[in-house]
Design an enzyme around this catalytic site. Structure first.
Site, PDB file in Angstrom:
ATOM      1  N   LYS A   1      -2.563  -1.150  -2.151  1.00 50.49           N
ATOM      2  CA  LYS A   1      -2.124  -0.851  -0.776  1.00 50.49           C
ATOM      3  C   LYS A   1      -2.940  -1.676   0.227  1.00 50.49           C
ATOM      4  O   LYS A   1      -4.162  -1.743   0.146  1.00 50.49           O
ATOM      5  CB  LYS A   1      -2.323   0.636  -0.469  1.00 50.49           C
ATOM      6  CG  LYS A   1      -1.237   1.506  -1.057  1.00 50.49           C
ATOM      7  CD  LYS A   1      -1.532   2.976  -0.829  1.00 50.49           C
ATOM      8  CE  LYS A   1      -1.141   3.451   0.533  1.00 50.49           C
ATOM      9  NZ  LYS A   1      -1.407   4.920   0.690  1.00 50.49           N
ATOM     10  N   ILE A   2      -2.198  -2.258   1.165  1.00 50.13           N
ATOM     11  CA  ILE A   2      -2.828  -3.082   2.202  1.00 50.13           C
ATOM     12  C   ILE A   2      -2.203  -2.693   3.546  1.00 50.13           C
ATOM     13  O   ILE A   2      -0.977  -2.553   3.633  1.00 50.13           O
ATOM     14  CB  ILE A   2      -2.586  -4.587   1.909  1.00 50.13           C
ATOM     15  CG1 ILE A   2      -3.272  -4.991   0.598  1.00 50.13           C
ATOM     16  CG2 ILE A   2      -3.049  -5.456   3.064  1.00 50.13           C
ATOM     17  CD1 ILE A   2      -3.058  -6.443   0.193  1.00 50.13           C
TER      18      ILE A   2
END
Ligand code: E4P
Length: 231
Positions: free
Chosen positions: A84-85
């Site tokens: 996740k970014i």
């Protein structure tokens, strides 16, 4: 629709997975911090419980170089991990590089359809619009979800829409009706999906009537199978 549990709590994940309808888990730094355990060790334990399901683990850096470093490392921990970014310029820059390397990225903290459009172009594997947090500020999370679904459909983007920050069963059902690929929800919301007062009341009635019948007929199952031994 795939169901993800939005929790890092192992007991909740175990309980959810035991029902056989959980396809993955989402975590974020807040959820991981609550568990007070080393990040990698904890994520690997979640992977172990979820087995074939996807496990989302988030980077904490906010500059491209360090996002890349963390994302590449997290991606080596387990084949089922999606990194996740956050959807910030440095994050999008990192996403464009990572997607070309074949690393699956879930773009998180998405609050607008232009953000969703950009990250689809950059090759996001998942995009996570946060419905509940928009509702919290008197915006409409479901309108955002509708817009993203329409845009992705219009261009055939392969990015999967992960409806996040779901606060109640109505969010889940509205997201399902729009065809969101995945809904991630806290364990409490997952439990609420099963609950209906008429189910509880109906079951209570069935049990009482069964008990009454047993008082006069004995064990109904045994009587029936004694009469029809082939059953
Ligand atoms: C999703 O991946 C996020 O962890 C999550 O849905 C955030 O939800 P919240 O608004 O309930 O914290």
């Amino acid at each position: 629709m795939k169901f993800f549990l939005d929790t890092a709590n192992l007991e909740e994940i175990r309980q959810g997975v035991s029902l056989g309808v959980i396809d993955g888990v989402t975590t974020n730094p807040t959820l991981i911090a609550k568990e007070k355990r080393p990040f990698r060790e904890h994520i690997l334990e979640i992977c172990n419980i979820v087995r074939d399901g996807v496990v989302n683990a988030e980077v904490v850096s906010t500059d491209t170089e360090n996002i890349l470093r963390e994302a590449r490392e997290i991606a080596t921990w387990h084949p089922n991990i999606v990194v996740k970014i956050p959807v910030i310029p440095d994050g999008v820059r990192a996403l464009s590089i990572l997607s070309k390397e074949g690393i699956r990225v879930n773009i998180t903290l998405c609050f607008s359809s232009p953000q969703a459009l950009i990250v689809a172009k950059a090759g996001a594997y998942f995009v996570s619009p946060f419905l509940g947090r928009l509702d919290d500020i008197s915006s409409d999370g479901l309108t955002l979800l509708r817009e993203i679904m329409d845009i992705y459909k219009a261009y055939g983007y392969p990015t999967q829409v992960l409806a996040a920050s779901l606060r109640h069963p109505l969010h889940v059902i509205a997201a399902a009706r729009m065809g969101a690929h995945i809904g991630t929800m806290p364990f409490k919301v997952f439990e609420q999906l099963f609950k209906h007062p008429l189910t509880d009341r109906g079951l209570e009635g069935f049990q009482k009537d069964w008990e009454k019948a047993r008082e006069t007929l004995g064990d109904i199952f045994e009587t029936a199978s004694a009469r029809n031994p082939k059953r």
